[in-house]
Design an enzyme around this catalytic site. Structure first.
Site, PDB file in Angstrom:
ATOM      1  CG  ASP A  92      -7.386  13.445   1.698  1.00  0.00           C
ATOM      2  OD1 ASP A  92      -7.137  14.549   1.186  1.00  0.00           O
ATOM      3  OD2 ASP A  92      -8.210  12.645   1.223  1.00  0.00           O
ATOM      4  CB  SER A  93      -7.609  18.590   2.652  1.00  0.00           C
ATOM      5  OG  SER A  93      -8.073  18.257   1.348  1.00  0.00           O
ATOM      6  N   GLY A  95     -10.694  16.572   0.564  1.00  0.00           N
ATOM      7  CA  GLY A  95     -10.974  16.788  -0.852  1.00  0.00           C
ATOM      8  C   GLY A  95     -11.449  15.536  -1.558  1.00  0.00           C
ATOM      9  CG  ASP A 146      -8.059  18.509  -3.661  1.00  0.00           C
ATOM     10  OD1 ASP A 146      -8.471  18.141  -2.536  1.00  0.00           O
ATOM     11  OD2 ASP A 146      -7.563  17.725  -4.474  1.00  0.00           O
ATOM     12  CD  GLN A 194      -7.595  17.396  -8.216  1.00  0.00           C
ATOM     13  OE1 GLN A 194      -7.932  16.713  -9.191  1.00  0.00           O
ATOM     14  NE2 GLN A 194      -7.545  16.894  -6.985  1.00  0.00           N
ATOM     15  N   GLY A 221      -6.817  13.521  -8.056  1.00  0.00           N
ATOM     16  CA  GLY A 221      -7.779  13.328  -9.132  1.00  0.00           C
ATOM     17  C   GLY A 221      -7.421  12.243 -10.113  1.00  0.00           C
ATOM     18  CG  ASP A 271      -2.948   7.598  -0.001  1.00  0.00           C
ATOM     19  OD1 ASP A 271      -4.118   7.341   0.343  1.00  0.00           O
ATOM     20  OD2 ASP A 271      -2.691   8.452  -0.891  1.00  0.00           O
ATOM     21  CG  HIS A 340       0.342 -11.139   2.647  1.00  0.00           C
ATOM     22  ND1 HIS A 340       1.525 -11.795   2.419  1.00  0.00           N
ATOM     23  CD2 HIS A 340      -0.147 -10.797   1.414  1.00  0.00           C
ATOM     24  CE1 HIS A 340       1.754 -11.861   1.116  1.00  0.00           C
ATOM     25  NE2 HIS A 340       0.747 -11.271   0.481  1.00  0.00           N
TER      26      HIS A 340
END
Length: 376
Positions: A92-93, A95, A146, A194, A221, A271, A340
């Site tokens: 992830d950047s 953002g 972003d 976005q 977003g 994710d 689990h």
């Protein structure tokens, strides 16, 4: 990176495909365990690979930049060498931190100025240096920088935020296309749609992102405070526009039910910190419903933790023992719960893929949603 769309469900937008990277193949739909600082909390990589068969994990640009820092990662030869994970990685950047750390940052056209949560030092993140940072980290898939607007943003704020994200995207793409990977493996750049909870903005953003023709695209977003119905509506708008021959990544989502409903809308990649975070706190997801392992009802239940589970912990430990560990605040409880839940999430997307291929995904999905809504 290469993506092959293999099967599309006849009664929904659900798809089965395969992503090929230099660090291995990823069968979609896929859930990606979150390894914010280069580790998935409480879970060994051997268990991630051999027990639950994770195909890709995440790292976070903001957190890895602050600690251990780029010098250490680069000296190690990139994140794969540093942490020993030899399968694909997505970063992830930062953002999302624009949203989650809004009290510690200031936005301007140039980028975002963050005040470190570790020592209070100031750091400027720009679309360009975020690409450079992710080059150093060495992830297989890197994200555009972003602004992730809050779920309750008004239309004017969401529009301005989206337009800023679009301007940042052009700068980030230029930087990516004018630089090279550092460690001998290819990297892929995903733009991010976005527009908050507004159909007109989501449509505009999806069309803009699709126009760049990159190897994959993300939807950001969402799952930031808006109702689930709005999340599904916006996802449906966007997946109806993003190209069918590219993977679609819905960032930060979500519950098992969110994931199944979003797969039905045409999403390929997911994710979320939920399986490990909730696992640490005693909430376990199963195909028959949700278990609160701190509940006294499990005190003398000596049946396996989850007879239908796919991890070794599901059959090795009893409900009574696992409850005891949570009540006693033993570290092992968090490890068992995390493993689990991750195993369940990976099983869920693997089963979804199987039913897409077999042609009965819609029926299976509706049955699973009903079952998983139960509180055990």
């Amino acid at each position: 990176m290469d993506f092959k769309l293999q099967v599309t469900d006849s009664k929904s937008r659900a798809r089965a495909g395969k992503i090929t990277t230099d660090h291995g193949e990823i069968e979609t739909p896929i859930f990606m365990p979150v390894g914010t600082v280069g580790s998935v909390k409480g879970v060994h990589f051997n268990d991630l690979k051999d027990d639950i068969e994770a195909q890709i994990i995440l790292g976070n640009t903001y957190h890895l930049y602050l600690r251990p820092g780029l010098d250490i990662i680069e000296k190690a030869g990139g994140l794969h060498k540093f942490n020993g994970w030899d399968r694909p990685v997505l970063t992830d950047s930062g953002g999302y931190q624009v949203f989650s750390l809004s009290g510690n940052r200031k936005l301007k056209e140039e980028g975002a100025v963050f005040r470190s949560h570790i020592d209070g030092s100031k750091h400027l993140f720009t679309p360009e240096n975020v690409v450079d940072i992710q080059r150093v980290i060495g992830a297989d898939i890197i994200m555009a920088f972003d602004e992730c607007a809050p779920g309750d943003a008004d239309h004017d704020y969401a529009k301005n935020s989206m337009e800023l994200t679009h301007r940042w995207l052009k700068r980030g793409l230029t930087q990516f296309d004018n630089t090279n990977p550092k460690y001998g493996h290819n990297q892929t750049f995903f733009p991010i749609v976005q527009g908050a909870g507004y159909r007109d903005l989501r449509k505009q953003s999806a069309e803009y992102i699709a126009s760049f023709g990159r190897e994959g695209n993300a939807i950001g977003g969402l799952s930031v405070g808006e109702p689930a119905e709005v999340m599904y509506e916006m996802t449906e708008v966007v997946t109806g526009i993003l190209p069918e021959d590219k993977p679609r990544y819905l960032m930060g989502v979500g519950t098992p039910i969110n994931i199944l409903e979003s797969i039905a809308l045409g999403v390929d990649m997911f994710d979320c910190v939920m399986p490990t975070r909730n696992g640490r706190n005693g909430m376990l997801f199963t195909s028959r419903g949700v278990m609160n392992m701190k509940n006294e009802k499990w005190k003398d239940d000596f049946s396996p933790l989850d007879p239908e589970g796919t991890s070794f912990v599901d059959h090795h430990y009893t409900k009574a023992y696992v409850r005891h560990l949570y009540v006693a605040k033993e570290m092992l409880a968090a490890q068992i719960g995390s493993l689990h839940n991750l195993a369940f999430y990976l099983w869920l997307v693997k089963e979804a893929r199987k039913h897409i291929i077999e042609g009965d995904f819609a029926v299976w999905k509706d049955q699973m949603v009903r079952q998983m809504s139960v509180r055990l």
